[in-house]
Design an enzyme around this catalytic site. Structure first.
Site, PDB file in Angstrom:
ATOM      1  CB  SER A 174      -0.896   0.003   1.242  1.00 46.57           C
ATOM      2  OG  SER A 174      -1.452   1.281   1.477  1.00 46.57           O
ATOM      3  CE  LYS A 175       0.671   4.521  -5.762  1.00 49.56           C
ATOM      4  NZ  LYS A 175       0.152   5.497  -6.767  1.00 49.56           N
ATOM      5  NE  ARG A 176      -4.695   6.493   1.936  1.00 54.52           N
ATOM      6  CZ  ARG A 176      -5.523   6.046   1.015  1.00 54.52           C
ATOM      7  NH1 ARG A 176      -5.566   4.755   0.771  1.00 54.52           N
ATOM      8  NH2 ARG A 176      -6.297   6.857   0.336  1.00 54.52           N
TER       9      ARG A 176
END
Length: 469
Positions: free
Chosen positions: A234-236
């Protein structure tokens, strides 16, 4: 038939390592088949797209070896909007799609909170086009849709379980599902190699291909890339930007090699192999459909191996962005006129065996180019114990009269200083290392002192002595 594959990223952020893997797999497959690699930028989300993200995609592809001019494109999905709308109209006029003005709340109220999809309320109500009228595809009531997938076999989906999905919004703009299909048709794409997360959309897209009268492509859904907790990257939450790894000092060759191992392996008991071997041996049919673990520690180890394999001259060149602060690399702590290329060349072979990413070169050599070393206070407290001051006094006195300022002489001299105090060399050299380099670990001490020179070495040792009781 000429094989045509495409890589179709959206310019909405940094370049994901999973996308880089898909790009490489498409690239190799096209090359193996004597086909064409097409780059298509899916830029229809105007609110999130930025020109710099598009340039970032192109630069990232350049870095991993898919260079501009070697592929067809880039095309931009927004330029094909007319074809998207025309396809939507054809589907409506042929009876394969119908208009619906139901809002999400309408569907919820009619079907209850547990219902997971649209119930076909407007299928036969004859609603025409108009503001707020979405266009829905009329999914067949019976039969199955079989997806021919080079990795997953032939996943089969019951049509009755596929809702009448939206293909154009209430403002007339086609949604991703339709735009993607029309673009692939327009560009003559024969094979779609993409991430597993798109598999649930594939039966819908295949139905659209069939409804538009064109044979669907051959599909290949590569495994999802997960972190150490087996969660999708996930980018987050995770470090996924290819640019971040590039700017940290990962080599393109190491990154390429590692990405291709996410779900596939070359023959024999080996993982680090020349790119030519990967190009020859990679087979889509051999890709493991199970989730692929992106292990940053393993990538780091890979990168260290690639760094150590470089000829020294290439290693020196590769370090230059970190030594000079060029491009997207932060400037080093020294001023440009403080950098000594000859001094760096002298210690480069030593540093090359000790770093895993190129950015680590800075803390390993900064003591050579700064007027005073950057002292790690924790290292100072740990190392400068009772007796360290007197030891430095003795070492300074011995180094002052040393006839030959070379690593071997420095080592034997300090060894003798320590022996008089009943200390082994490791204990003896620790205060000297902290005094001169500011750290407890780094390049071999005596080779470092040789390059630093007598005057600067003694100046730093005397300065350190003044800090001690």
């Amino acid at each position: 038939m000429t094989v045509r594959v495409r890589f179709a990223p959206s310019p909405t952020g940094m370049f994901h390592v999973g996308g880089a893997r898909s790009a490489l797999q498409n690239w190799i497959y096209a090359k193996q088949q004597g086909g064409v690699f097409v780059l298509r930028i899916e830029d229809t989300d105007a609110a999130r797209n930025k020109p710099e993200w598009t340039e970032g995609i192109l630069s990232a592809l350049d870095w991993i070896g898919i260079s501009r001019g070697s592929y067809e494109g880039p095309y931009f999905q927004s330029e094909n909007a007319g074809e998207h709308r025309a396809a939507a109209t054809r589907l409506y006029e042929s009876g394969r799609a119908y208009y619906c003005d139901c809002t999400r709340e309408d569907v919820q109220a009619r079907t209850g909170s547990q219902y997971q999809g649209y119930d076909g309320y407007h299928r036969d109500r004859g609603l025409g086009p108009g503001p707020g009228h979405a266009l829905r595809f009329r999914t067949p009531d019976e039969g199955t849709t079989v997806v021919v997938d080079l990795i997953r076999g032939e996943p089969t989906f019951e049509n009755k379980l596929i809702e009448d999905f939206v293909i154009a919004r209430g403002d007339g703009s086609p949604v991703f599902l339709l735009a993607n299909v029309v673009d692939d048709m327009t560009m003559g794409i024969t094979h779609v190699i993409r991430a597993e997360e798109h598999l649930p959309n594939t039966p819908k897209q295949q139905l659209l291909w069939d409804a538009l009268g064109v044979k669907p492509p051959i599909w290949a859904h590569v495994p999802v890339v997960v972190n150490e907790k087996r969660q999708k990257l996930s980018k987050r939450r995770d470090k996924v930007a290819l640019e971040a790894y590039r700017d940290e000092g990962y080599l393109a060759g190491a990154m390429r090699n590692y990405l291709m191992l996410l779900g596939w392996a070359p023959s024999g008991d080996r993982e680090i192999v020349p790119w030519s071997v990967i190009e020859d041996e990679f087979r889509l049919e051999e890709v493991n459909p199970s989730p692929a673990f992106f292990d940053e520690k393993k990538l780091r180890a890979f990168n260290g191996e690639y760094i150590r394999a470089l000829p020294v001259a290439e290693f020196v060149d590769a370090c230059q962005p970190w030594l000079t602060g060029t491009g997207t690399i932060a400037p080093p702590p020294w001023q440009p006129d403080e950098f000594d290329a000859d001094a760096f060349a002298a210690v480069a072979p030593l540093a090359q065996t000790r770093i895993a990413v190129l950015s680590e070169i800075v803390p390993n050599v900064d003591f050579l180019f700064l007027a005073t070393p950057l002292i790690d206070e924790a290292a100072w407290t740990k190392t400068m114990k009772d007796g360290s001051g007197e030891l430095l006094d003795d070492a300074v006195a011995a180094f002052e009269v040393l006839e030959s300022w070379d690593a071997e002489s420095l080592k034997s001299t300090l060894e003798a200083v320590g022996a008089e105090r009943g200390l082994k060399l490791g204990k003896t050299q620790a205060p000297v290392r902290v005094a001169v380099t500011g750290r407890t670990v780094g390049l071999p001490l005596f080779e470092s002192l040789e390059v630093l020179g007598r005057d600067r070495t003694l100046t730093r040792m005397r300065a350190a002595r003044l800090r001690l009781p």
